[in-house]
Each structure stands twice: as structure tokens, then as C-alpha cells.
Design an enzyme around this catalytic site. Structure first.
Site, PDB file in Angstrom:
ATOM      1  N   SER A  69     -40.559 -35.390  59.367  1.00 29.71           N
ATOM      2  CA  SER A  69     -41.622 -35.556  58.367  1.00 29.71           C
ATOM      3  C   SER A  69     -41.155 -36.084  57.019  1.00 29.71           C
ATOM      4  O   SER A  69     -41.996 -36.369  56.165  1.00 29.71           O
ATOM      5  CB  SER A  69     -42.361 -34.229  58.158  1.00 29.71           C
ATOM      6  OG  SER A  69     -43.208 -33.968  59.248  1.00 29.71           O
TER       7      SER A  69
ATOM      8  N   LYS B 134     -42.816 -39.145  55.747  1.00 40.98           N
ATOM      9  CA  LYS B 134     -44.103 -39.098  55.048  1.00 40.98           C
ATOM     10  C   LYS B 134     -43.961 -39.468  53.567  1.00 40.98           C
ATOM     11  O   LYS B 134     -44.943 -39.842  52.925  1.00 40.98           O
ATOM     12  CB  LYS B 134     -44.728 -37.710  55.182  1.00 40.98           C
ATOM     13  CG  LYS B 134     -45.241 -37.378  56.581  1.00 40.98           C
ATOM     14  CD  LYS B 134     -45.955 -36.036  56.589  1.00 40.98           C
ATOM     15  CE  LYS B 134     -46.623 -35.732  57.938  1.00 40.98           C
ATOM     16  NZ  LYS B 134     -45.710 -35.161  58.902  1.00 40.98           N
TER      17      LYS B 134
ATOM     18  N   SER C  95     -47.541 -31.263  54.983  1.00 41.97           N
ATOM     19  CA  SER C  95     -47.039 -32.134  56.055  1.00 41.97           C
ATOM     20  C   SER C  95     -48.054 -32.318  57.173  1.00 41.97           C
ATOM     21  O   SER C  95     -47.694 -32.308  58.360  1.00 41.97           O
ATOM     22  CB  SER C  95     -45.728 -31.567  56.618  1.00 41.97           C
ATOM     23  OG  SER C  95     -44.971 -32.566  57.244  1.00 41.97           O
TER      24      SER C  95
END
Length: 365
Positions: free
Chosen positions: A62, A65, A117
Site C-alpha cells: 500500500s 498509494k 489505506s
């Protein structure tokens, strides 16, 4: 296909090393650092203070991101709206909890993306950027523009997919650039927001999952991640005595100490390192490829002063340039064809003349 490896390591020659990259006067490293690739850098100057396999390519989970959030902050207004759909809700979670048909602002989704997230949120924002293929292209184009040449996004959320790649160097580079966007910098340091509930009634709290906030003095925010392929990943920053450092850990483990505690140890280590001997630098953009140029050629001459220089037939030079080594034989064959055609023409004329003479002789008889 694997990403191309640059001829020279981005950020400096030492960053091409696969093991520890430390200044000559560095103190002993802290114990229990499990990450297979990590890096500490100064956010202000871009100086890389210490690293381990900085360009080693790993899965990001993640932390990718951060790249998506930067594209969003760059292209979409905070008050623009996004309507969630069934595809967003069907994403493999971690999810914030979107409601099919509900409308959200980009600001709300950006905060939820960075803080919690949300993979459902990442999918919704990618659609708003023109669809998943368009969003992925924009993420990868931005990575290339920044000089993050180890990075390739395949999903907007960081879920494992063939070809996904990044490095500790690239994650630090991307995070440093993202912190220049006020919307992102505000989201990563925010500890809690109230988000519209998936039921459509009231709100639910969204809590920042970065455990450095509230536990590490001077923490400026960060992003963590986990997938089966990537294992545990983290990027975060902190400020002390006017210095801001970023730390990245990729493919780490939670034992014998939590990855967030390993990040804190590396930050402490970085703040104690002297500033005068960096091992590399976070670049301010992709290196520009030098274009090949043709050296100007002077006109050849062997004439002495007062003499006329011998010049070449420019028509022959132009012909040679135009036809080259392949055109020469073709030209010769074409010339031979012309000669043969001319000989055939003469032969036909002579045959006609002979026939005419025989006809005249027959008439006179």
C-alpha cells in the site's frame, strides 16, 4: 518484462551497492532491522544518509498509494465529487466502507486513502482519474518524471500483480515529492476524521493507521502496507531540530520487533548521523538523456595560400548520399537495362529497314 536497469545508479554510484551503504564515520546500526531494503534521507536537501540495497526492487504493497494520492492531489480539485459503484465496493479489502451510489468529495476520499489505506477508495479515485488503465498510466508517468525508475504500478492500491515493482530509493523520492502537496501533507498527519457511514446513516470514525503518529516525537506522517508478496512495508517522516528525515523499509517482518519500531530506530539513527557525508542524493527529476549531435565537418582543402582548392563534383556527392552503398548496384543494373533497351531499339529499326527494302525490290520485279 522487467524494468530496464539504468546504466548509472540514480542518486549516485554508491546507491548501486546491494548491501549496507554507510558514510565512513557512521556509528553502529541499531539491532533487529528486518527489512531487506531500507533508506534514510534528508527531506530538505535530498541527501541520502544511509541505506541497505537502496535500488533493490521489491513489491510496494500500500505504500504505492502515496503515488496515487499525488496524482489525485495534482489533477483533482478537493471539492470535486466521486460517486461510488459496485466495482469499488467489490475490491479486496482493506476497505473504508463505501456505499453504492453515494457521493463523496475528493478530499474525503484522499484522506481515507492515506489514513486507512482503503482499496475501495483507491479504485473509486482511479475511476475518477479516467478509469483504471488511465490512472495506472498517470501513476507510472509521474514516477518516471520524478526519476523513480524502479517503480511500476500495476494496481492503484498496491495489491499484488505481476510486474509490480518499487525500491526504497523510489519510495523515499515519491514521498518527498508528495509532501509538497498540501492536501497530502494534511492527510498523512491527520489522526481521525468522521466519514459517511456505509449504511447511509450518520458517520463512522476513520483512524490513521500510522502508529508513529502520537508515539514518535516530531512525526510528520507516513504510510504502511502489507501483502503476501510484499510482506510489511513502511514510509514515514519526522522532524527534529529543524531537520526533516524520511525513512523507508521494504519487505520487513514484525518480529522480533514491530516494523514501526524498526522505523523509529532508523529515524533516531539518521538524526545522529553527521550531515556532511551523504552516500547519495534524492534526485529532483528524471535524468535527461543526452541527444547525439553530429560534429560540424570543415570543408576539406589541401590548397596553399593563393591557390584554388580542388573541389568535388557536388552532383556526384549528392548522388552518393542519396543512393549509398545499397543504391550503387541498383543504379548499375538500371543503367545496363537502359543500354540493352537502346540496342534492342536499334535492332528493331534495322529489321524494319531490311523488310522495307525487300518489299520495294519485290514490287520492282
Amino acid at each position: 518484462m522487467p524494468l530496464e536497469v539504468p546504466e548509472n545508479p540514480i542518486g549516485g554510484e554508491r546507491l548501486g551497492e546491494c548491501g549496507l551503504v554507510l558514510p565512513s564515520n557512521a556509528q553502529k546500526l541499531p539491532d533487529s532491522i528486518t527489512a531487506q531494503s531500507w533508506l534514510i534521507a534528508d527531506m530538505g536537501s535530498g541527501a541520502v544518509l544511509a541505506a541497505y540495497d537502496p535500488h533493490g526492487r521489491q513489491r510496494p504493497a500500500s505504500v504505492i498509494k502515496v503515488l496515487l494520492a499525488m496524482v489525485v492531489a495534482k489533477e483533482l480539485a478537493a471539492d470535486a465529487t466521486v460517486t461510488a459503484n459496485a466495482d469499488d465496493i467489490a475490491q479486496e479489502c482493506t476497505c473504508v466502507g463505501l456505499r453504492n451510489g453515494a457521493e463523496y468529495t475528493v478530499e474525503q476520499l484522499l484522506q481515507a486513502l492515506v489514513m486507512a489505506s482503503g482499496n475501495d477508495v483507491a479504485h473509486a479515485l482511479a475511476r475518477r482519474l479516467g478509469g483504471l488503465p488511465s490512472a495506472i498510466r498517470k501513476m507510472n508517468a509521474l514516477a518516471m518524471e520524478l526519476g523513480a525508475l524502479d517503480t511500476r504500478a500495476v494496481t492503484p492500491s498496491g495489491l499484488d500483480a505481476p510486474g509490480t515493482s518499487t525500491s526504497a530509493y523510489d519510495v523515499a523520492l515519491i514521498f518527498r515529492a508528495a509532501m509538497k502537496y498540501p492536501d497530502f501533507a494534511k492527510a498523512v498527519v491527520t489522526q481521525r476524521i468522521d466519514f459517511p457511514a456505509a449504511s447511509g446513516v450518520g458517520t463512522v470514525p476513520v483512524i490513521n493507521d500510522n502508529k508513529l503518529l502520537g508515539t514518535y516525537e516530531g512525526a510528520l506522517g507516513g504510510k504502511s502496507g502489507f501483502t503476501d508478496d510484499a510482506q510489511h512495508t513502511f514510509v514515514g517522516a519526522a522532524e527534529r531540530d529543524g531537520r526533516q528525515l524520511v525513512v523507508v523499509l521494504l519487505r520487513g517482518q514484525q518480529q522480533p520487533v514491530r516494523l514501526i519500531d524498526q522505523a523509529a530506530k532508523l529515524l533516531d539513527y539518521g538524526f545522529e548521523l553527521p550531515t556532511g557525508e551523504p552516500v547519495g542524493r534524492l534526485v529532483d527529476g528524471a535524468p535527461q538523456t543526452k541527444k547525439k549531435t553530429v560534429e560540424p565537418r570543415p570543408t576539406p582543402t589541401s590548397a596553399a595560400v593563393g591557390e584554388v582548392a580542388e573541389s568535388k563534383d557536388t552532383r556526384n556527392t549528392a548522388m552518393s548520399t542519396a543512393f549509398g552503398t545499397v543504391g550503387g548496384p541498383i543504379t548499375a543494373v538500371a543503367g545496363l537495362g537502359v543500354v540493352l533497351a537502346f540496342l534492342m531499339y536499334l535492332r528493331n529499326r534495322r529489321a524494319k529497314a531490311a523488310r522495307a527494302a525487300r518489299a520495294a525490290a519485290q514490287q520492282s520485279n
